[in-house]
Design a protein around this motif. Structure first.
Motif, PDB file in Angstrom:
ATOM      1  N   GLU A 243       0.957  -1.177  -0.031  1.00 54.07           N
ATOM      2  CA  GLU A 243       0.044   0.065  -0.079  1.00 54.07           C
ATOM      3  C   GLU A 243       0.899   1.285   0.036  1.00 54.07           C
ATOM      4  O   GLU A 243       0.575   2.273  -0.769  1.00 54.07           O
ATOM      5  CB  GLU A 243      -1.050   0.095   1.205  1.00 54.07           C
ATOM      6  N   LEU A 244       1.839   1.397   0.825  1.00 51.50           N
ATOM      7  CA  LEU A 244       2.736   2.453   0.944  1.00 51.50           C
ATOM      8  C   LEU A 244       3.497   2.447  -0.379  1.00 51.50           C
ATOM      9  O   LEU A 244       3.681   3.508  -0.785  1.00 51.50           O
ATOM     10  CB  LEU A 244       3.936   1.938   2.085  1.00 51.50           C
ATOM     11  N   HIS A 245       4.099   1.533  -0.965  1.00 45.30           N
ATOM     12  CA  HIS A 245       4.651   1.681  -2.298  1.00 45.30           C
ATOM     13  C   HIS A 245       3.776   2.344  -3.089  1.00 45.30           C
ATOM     14  O   HIS A 245       4.148   3.020  -4.024  1.00 45.30           O
ATOM     15  CB  HIS A 245       5.272   0.348  -2.878  1.00 45.30           C
ATOM     16  N   GLU A 246       2.751   1.779  -3.467  1.00 40.17           N
ATOM     17  CA  GLU A 246       1.786   2.060  -4.471  1.00 40.17           C
ATOM     18  C   GLU A 246       1.344   3.603  -4.337  1.00 40.17           C
ATOM     19  O   GLU A 246       1.227   4.546  -5.298  1.00 40.17           O
ATOM     20  CB  GLU A 246       0.528   1.417  -4.677  1.00 40.17           C
ATOM     21  N   LEU A 247       1.117   4.037  -2.935  1.00 40.93           N
ATOM     22  CA  LEU A 247       0.848   5.557  -2.667  1.00 40.93           C
ATOM     23  C   LEU A 247       2.062   6.460  -3.088  1.00 40.93           C
ATOM     24  O   LEU A 247       1.840   7.539  -3.498  1.00 40.93           O
ATOM     25  CB  LEU A 247       0.532   5.427  -1.036  1.00 40.93           C
ATOM     26  N   ASN A 248       3.298   5.846  -2.742  1.00 43.62           N
ATOM     27  CA  ASN A 248       4.443   7.076  -3.059  1.00 43.62           C
ATOM     28  C   ASN A 248       4.742   6.939  -4.708  1.00 43.62           C
ATOM     29  O   ASN A 248       5.300   7.769  -4.826  1.00 43.62           O
ATOM     30  CB  ASN A 248       5.730   6.162  -2.429  1.00 43.62           C
ATOM     31  N   LEU A 249       4.009   6.143  -5.351  1.00 48.14           N
ATOM     32  CA  LEU A 249       4.475   6.327  -6.813  1.00 48.14           C
ATOM     33  C   LEU A 249       4.125   7.429  -7.364  1.00 48.14           C
ATOM     34  O   LEU A 249       4.719   7.939  -8.263  1.00 48.14           O
ATOM     35  CB  LEU A 249       3.739   4.999  -7.593  1.00 48.14           C
ATOM     36  N   ASP A 250       2.931   8.228  -6.904  1.00 50.63           N
ATOM     37  CA  ASP A 250       2.617   9.260  -7.635  1.00 50.63           C
ATOM     38  C   ASP A 250       3.743  10.443  -7.121  1.00 50.63           C
ATOM     39  O   ASP A 250       4.110  11.443  -7.847  1.00 50.63           O
ATOM     40  CB  ASP A 250       1.342   9.891  -6.910  1.00 50.63           C
ATOM     41  N   LEU A 251       4.160  10.456  -5.852  1.00 52.46           N
ATOM     42  CA  LEU A 251       5.108  11.274  -5.481  1.00 52.46           C
ATOM     43  C   LEU A 251       6.557  10.990  -6.064  1.00 52.46           C
ATOM     44  O   LEU A 251       7.468  12.173  -6.558  1.00 52.46           O
ATOM     45  CB  LEU A 251       5.375  11.209  -3.928  1.00 52.46           C
ATOM     46  N   VAL A 252       6.983   9.969  -6.556  1.00 53.42           N
ATOM     47  CA  VAL A 252       8.197   9.529  -7.123  1.00 53.42           C
ATOM     48  C   VAL A 252       8.082  10.378  -8.595  1.00 53.42           C
ATOM     49  O   VAL A 252       9.002  10.669  -9.145  1.00 53.42           O
ATOM     50  CB  VAL A 252       8.339   8.049  -7.233  1.00 53.42           C
ATOM     51  N   ASP A 253       6.713   9.992  -9.237  1.00 49.64           N
ATOM     52  CA  ASP A 253       6.662  10.453 -10.539  1.00 49.64           C
ATOM     53  C   ASP A 253       6.787  12.294 -10.617  1.00 49.64           C
ATOM     54  O   ASP A 253       7.547  12.650 -11.382  1.00 49.64           O
ATOM     55  CB  ASP A 253       5.265  10.292 -11.022  1.00 49.64           C
ATOM     56  N   LYS A 254       6.301  12.533  -9.358  1.00 52.43           N
ATOM     57  CA  LYS A 254       6.560  14.178  -9.177  1.00 52.43           C
ATOM     58  C   LYS A 254       7.701  14.563  -9.166  1.00 52.43           C
ATOM     59  O   LYS A 254       8.100  15.646  -9.673  1.00 52.43           O
ATOM     60  CB  LYS A 254       5.522  14.749  -8.292  1.00 52.43           C
ATOM     61  N   PHE A 285      10.703  18.742  -1.325  1.00 54.17           N
ATOM     62  CA  PHE A 285       9.517  18.750  -0.660  1.00 54.17           C
ATOM     63  C   PHE A 285       8.762  17.343  -1.013  1.00 54.17           C
ATOM     64  O   PHE A 285       8.243  16.835   0.247  1.00 54.17           O
ATOM     65  CB  PHE A 285       8.480  19.957  -1.177  1.00 54.17           C
ATOM     66  N   PHE A 286       8.694  16.969  -2.217  1.00 47.82           N
ATOM     67  CA  PHE A 286       8.132  15.794  -2.306  1.00 47.82           C
ATOM     68  C   PHE A 286       8.759  14.564  -1.734  1.00 47.82           C
ATOM     69  O   PHE A 286       8.428  13.363  -1.315  1.00 47.82           O
ATOM     70  CB  PHE A 286       7.952  15.336  -3.818  1.00 47.82           C
ATOM     71  N   THR A 287      10.156  14.480  -1.865  1.00 51.30           N
ATOM     72  CA  THR A 287      11.224  13.719  -0.859  1.00 51.30           C
ATOM     73  C   THR A 287      10.897  13.670   0.590  1.00 51.30           C
ATOM     74  O   THR A 287      10.644  12.706   1.101  1.00 51.30           O
ATOM     75  CB  THR A 287      12.645  14.154  -1.216  1.00 51.30           C
ATOM     76  N   LEU A 288      10.528  14.777   0.966  1.00 58.96           N
ATOM     77  CA  LEU A 288      10.322  14.811   2.455  1.00 58.96           C
ATOM     78  C   LEU A 288       8.713  14.211   2.503  1.00 58.96           C
ATOM     79  O   LEU A 288       8.514  13.524   3.573  1.00 58.96           O
ATOM     80  CB  LEU A 288       9.928  16.272   2.919  1.00 58.96           C
ATOM     81  N   ARG A 289       7.627  14.378   1.775  1.00 53.34           N
ATOM     82  CA  ARG A 289       6.798  13.853   1.930  1.00 53.34           C
ATOM     83  C   ARG A 289       6.698  12.002   1.995  1.00 53.34           C
ATOM     84  O   ARG A 289       5.901  11.256   2.638  1.00 53.34           O
ATOM     85  CB  ARG A 289       5.574  14.143   0.653  1.00 53.34           C
ATOM     86  N   ILE A 290       7.497  11.379   1.309  1.00 54.66           N
ATOM     87  CA  ILE A 290       7.905  10.207   1.335  1.00 54.66           C
ATOM     88  C   ILE A 290       8.646   9.618   2.550  1.00 54.66           C
ATOM     89  O   ILE A 290       7.973   8.750   3.254  1.00 54.66           O
ATOM     90  CB  ILE A 290       8.800   9.892  -0.069  1.00 54.66           C
TER      91      ILE A 290
END
Length: 344
Positions: A243-254, A285-290
């Motif tokens: 769940e966490l991996h899939e949730l983070n994909l959007d942030l990784v893309d950004k 910022f997005f790295t911090l979110r992950i």
């Protein structure tokens, strides 16, 4: 005075299992009031009649048609990205296999690049139609619920502020400067070509929006990406790590989008220090979110009696978006507010 050479236009058509509509699309390309320099078709390992129909069309086409076949399926985004390398025109117009271009599409876009020959991206709106090309009385901008104020912001050069939240530029309306695209490595990108390129050129402020519908965007059951996809049922709960991996994909893309846009800025606008700094802030910022999401998971796993149920845990990972909302309200050139980012 010597005559200035006009920029040449390549049309890049990406196909996959497109036998149903490909001929109709190709005919609309050769019915343009201003013809393209070439039509480049990149087929992504179709096993239907797509390739045969393209070859049949090429025999009588008034525009040179060059066909390339992928030995194995790459996916539509990589097919488009790699297809750019096969084009020779100064500009590349992306073309889906199942739409229909209005006859004045290329002439309208050419008028823009003739007046501004170094522009990176030109794009327009499009009309949604059904499988038989009957109008659905809606444009893509209307479907995406872009307000009049947002459309005005786009015209004023603020497209990036919208794209950082979600895609709002449709690929088949885009015309990109091939030389600028080819100057920067894009092989690491995993997301759609239209989102990545529109994001990058918006970050540069290097785009023009034509507020007209120049394409009939066909909606049907086999769209790779369409505007009328049905929402799928809520999937069953998954292990929290997945769940966490899939949730983070959007942030990784950004993060990758920002890295790509930053590369474009460094290449084409190396003195845009404020824009480059802003993209660096975004990456941080997005790295911090992950990192924060992983911290929440680690805490819940350390204290399982507090986490209670897995769906509550997933909800906790997805929450704390208060800082995201704060960030999205900031103007393009504003510094990230450290206090707001760390606010719980």
């Amino acid at each position: 005075m010597p005559q200035i050479a006009q920029p040449t236009l390549s049309v890049l058509v990406a196909t996959y299992q497109g036998e149903a509509f490909i001929l109709e699309q190709l005919v609309s390309l050769t019915a343009q009031t201003e013809l393209p320099f070439e039509i480049v078709v990149c087929d992504d390992a179709s096993n239907d009649e797509t390739v045969q129909r393209v070859r049949q069309f090429a025999q009588t086409s008034v525009v040179p048609v060059r066909l390339f076949r992928n030995p194995k399926n790459k996916g539509y985004a990589r097919n488009f990205f790699d297809g750019i390398e096969h084009c020779v025109g100064d500009y590349v117009a992306f073309c889906d296999q199942d739409d229909v271009w209005l006859p004045h599409k290329l002439s309208t876009l050419r008028a823009v690049i003739t007046s501004q020959p170094q522009i990176g991206l030109v794009y327009s709106d499009c009309e949604l139609v059904d499988q038989q090309l009957n109008s659905l009385n809606q444009t893509a901008s209307q479907y995406l619920r872009l307000s009049k104020q947002q459309c005005k912001q786009i015209q004023q050069g603020h497209l990036f502020e919208l794209l950082i939240r979600k895609p709002c530029v449709t690929g088949m309306t885009m015309l990109v400067n091939r030389h600028k695209v080819m100057a920067v490595d894009h092989s690491f990108l995993k997301m759609a070509h239209d989102y990545a390129l529109s994001f990058a050129f918006a970050a540069l402020g290097d785009y023009i929006y034509v507020d007209q519908s120049l394409v009939k965007y066909r909606q049907h059951t086999h769209n790779v990406v369409g505007m009328s996809k049905k929402v799928e049922a809520i999937p069953p709960l998954k292990p929290i790590e997945q769940e966490l991996h899939e949730l983070n994909l959007d942030l990784v893309d950004k993060i990758n989008l920002c890295v790509y846009a930053k590369k474009m800025l460094v290449q084409h606008q190396p003195h845009s220090f404020e824009r480059i700094a802003t993209l660096t802030h975004l990456i941080d910022f997005f790295t911090l979110r992950i990192q924060r999401r992983h911290s929440v998971v680690a805490w819940c796993q350390a204290f399982p009696q507090v986490a209670v149920r897995q769906f509550k845990l997933a909800e906790r990972i997805g929450m704390n978006i208060k800082d995201l909302k704060i960030f999205f309200k900031l103007k393009w050139f504003n510094r990230l507010n450290t206090k707001g980012m760390n606010e719980d």
